[in-house]
Write a protein that holds these residues in place. Sequence first.
Motif, PDB file in Angstrom:
ATOM      1  N   PRO A  61      19.816 -27.679  10.222  1.00  0.00           N
ATOM      2  CA  PRO A  61      19.994 -29.140  10.250  1.00  0.00           C
ATOM      3  C   PRO A  61      21.380 -29.603   9.802  1.00  0.00           C
ATOM      4  O   PRO A  61      21.800 -30.708  10.152  1.00  0.00           O
ATOM      5  CB  PRO A  61      18.903 -29.648   9.286  1.00  0.00           C
ATOM      6  N   VAL A  62      22.077 -28.780   9.030  1.00  0.00           N
ATOM      7  CA  VAL A  62      23.424 -29.122   8.586  1.00  0.00           C
ATOM      8  C   VAL A  62      24.465 -28.629   9.589  1.00  0.00           C
ATOM      9  O   VAL A  62      25.462 -29.296   9.857  1.00  0.00           O
ATOM     10  CB  VAL A  62      23.698 -28.509   7.195  1.00  0.00           C
ATOM     11  N   VAL A  63      24.222 -27.458  10.166  1.00  0.00           N
ATOM     12  CA  VAL A  63      25.183 -26.851  11.097  1.00  0.00           C
ATOM     13  C   VAL A  63      25.195 -27.584  12.437  1.00  0.00           C
ATOM     14  O   VAL A  63      26.262 -27.801  13.024  1.00  0.00           O
ATOM     15  CB  VAL A  63      24.852 -25.361  11.289  1.00  0.00           C
TER      16      VAL A  63
ATOM     17  N   CYS B 168      28.359 -28.780  14.956  1.00  0.00           N
ATOM     18  CA  CYS B 168      28.557 -28.180  16.279  1.00  0.00           C
ATOM     19  C   CYS B 168      28.663 -29.263  17.350  1.00  0.00           C
ATOM     20  O   CYS B 168      29.513 -29.189  18.247  1.00  0.00           O
ATOM     21  CB  CYS B 168      27.409 -27.233  16.600  1.00  0.00           C
ATOM     22  N   ILE B 169      27.809 -30.272  17.260  1.00  0.00           N
ATOM     23  CA  ILE B 169      27.835 -31.360  18.237  1.00  0.00           C
ATOM     24  C   ILE B 169      29.142 -32.133  18.143  1.00  0.00           C
ATOM     25  O   ILE B 169      29.753 -32.475  19.162  1.00  0.00           O
ATOM     26  CB  ILE B 169      26.621 -32.284  18.030  1.00  0.00           C
TER      27      ILE B 169
ATOM     28  N   GLY C 101      30.322 -27.399   1.847  1.00  0.00           N
ATOM     29  CA  GLY C 101      30.721 -28.119   0.653  1.00  0.00           C
ATOM     30  C   GLY C 101      29.723 -29.227   0.379  1.00  0.00           C
ATOM     31  O   GLY C 101      28.640 -29.268   0.976  1.00  0.00           O
ATOM     32  N   LYS C 102      30.090 -30.132  -0.483  1.00  0.00           N
ATOM     33  CA  LYS C 102      29.193 -31.214  -0.857  1.00  0.00           C
ATOM     34  C   LYS C 102      29.722 -32.522  -0.285  1.00  0.00           C
ATOM     35  O   LYS C 102      30.853 -32.932  -0.556  1.00  0.00           O
ATOM     36  CB  LYS C 102      29.080 -31.311  -2.381  1.00  0.00           C
ATOM     37  N   GLY C 103      28.916 -33.162   0.547  1.00  0.00           N
ATOM     38  CA  GLY C 103      29.275 -34.457   1.102  1.00  0.00           C
ATOM     39  C   GLY C 103      28.523 -35.575   0.414  1.00  0.00           C
ATOM     40  O   GLY C 103      27.783 -35.348  -0.556  1.00  0.00           O
TER      41      GLY C 103
ATOM     42  N   GLN D  77      27.486 -30.236   3.405  1.00  0.00           N
ATOM     43  CA  GLN D  77      28.327 -30.636   4.531  1.00  0.00           C
ATOM     44  C   GLN D  77      29.144 -29.434   5.003  1.00  0.00           C
ATOM     45  O   GLN D  77      29.658 -28.663   4.201  1.00  0.00           O
ATOM     46  CB  GLN D  77      29.274 -31.757   4.100  1.00  0.00           C
ATOM     47  N   VAL D  78      29.243 -29.280   6.316  1.00  0.00           N
ATOM     48  CA  VAL D  78      30.085 -28.229   6.879  1.00  0.00           C
ATOM     49  C   VAL D  78      31.545 -28.660   6.782  1.00  0.00           C
ATOM     50  O   VAL D  78      31.925 -29.717   7.286  1.00  0.00           O
ATOM     51  CB  VAL D  78      29.715 -27.952   8.349  1.00  0.00           C
ATOM     52  N   GLU D  79      32.359 -27.839   6.118  1.00  0.00           N
ATOM     53  CA  GLU D  79      33.796 -28.108   6.018  1.00  0.00           C
ATOM     54  C   GLU D  79      34.594 -27.314   7.050  1.00  0.00           C
ATOM     55  O   GLU D  79      35.643 -27.762   7.517  1.00  0.00           O
ATOM     56  CB  GLU D  79      34.278 -27.782   4.612  1.00  0.00           C
ATOM     57  N   PHE D  80      34.099 -26.119   7.381  1.00  0.00           N
ATOM     58  CA  PHE D  80      34.697 -25.265   8.405  1.00  0.00           C
ATOM     59  C   PHE D  80      33.578 -24.516   9.094  1.00  0.00           C
ATOM     60  O   PHE D  80      32.576 -24.164   8.457  1.00  0.00           O
ATOM     61  CB  PHE D  80      35.673 -24.261   7.772  1.00  0.00           C
TER      62      PHE D  80
END
Length: 262
Positions: free
Chosen positions: A129-131, A135-136, A173-175, A180-183
């Motif tokens: 659900p985070v990745v 990607c989108i 990381g933390k959003g 949250q995906v940073e890279f």
Amino acid sequence: MPVDSVLAASRIAVAARTGLGPAGGQLWGYEREGELNAVCWAGANVVPVVPDGDPRALDAFARMAHEQGRRSSSIVGQADAALGLWERLRDRWPAPREVRANQPSLVIDHDPLVKPDAVVRRSVPEEYPVVLPACIEMFAEEVGYSPASGPHGPYEQRVRTLIAEGRSFVRLGKGRLGAQVEFKAELGAVAGGVAQVQGVWVEPGHRGRGLSESGMAAVVELTRRDVAPTVSLYVNDYNVRALAAYRRVGFRQVGTYATVLF
């Protein structure tokens, strides 16, 4: 040659395991003097592999593509083959949205030249659900439209599969709303000792911090250790920053890809 053909070879490998139906495409071949001279994978993307741009093979594949009509979202592959096929189809298929005729094909087959980011790792199914949103967002930035089509759509299933197969890499990381995906990056194709990286993306708020270099260095290190000794990718020639980042990691150019987007 394995770098030029890794996209098609990876699709063919899936078809060999599961059959053409589940693999989602067709395999065309061109024979000359009793030997298979060229192949073309025709699925979501049309991927011709035509040594030396053999015009007779391209003519044959163009006839097949014309007879079936455009069913794919792109023609992609080694530039001579992809552009040669498009040249034969341009008066028969609808106009493309964009032709990216010069996409340097880069490889690295040694340790990265910059220190890998120790936080980058393979994502796990629970992080889907985070990745997926990352990607989108990457796809929409790169191609110009959202690939999302619902919880069980083909793009969503593709992301699930890449995570399940250990081919999805992330730096979390933390959003404001949690993780949250940073890279991120994926191994979009693996065959013949080559792993092709696709979908490289840095979250906009974290750009300019060198995450592309250190993140890609981590992907290279993990991929060469566990998946394939040669890591490849292709990038738009106008993306000067990305090209510079990949070269700092240690990638070198070995050829040119091209993509015709519909």
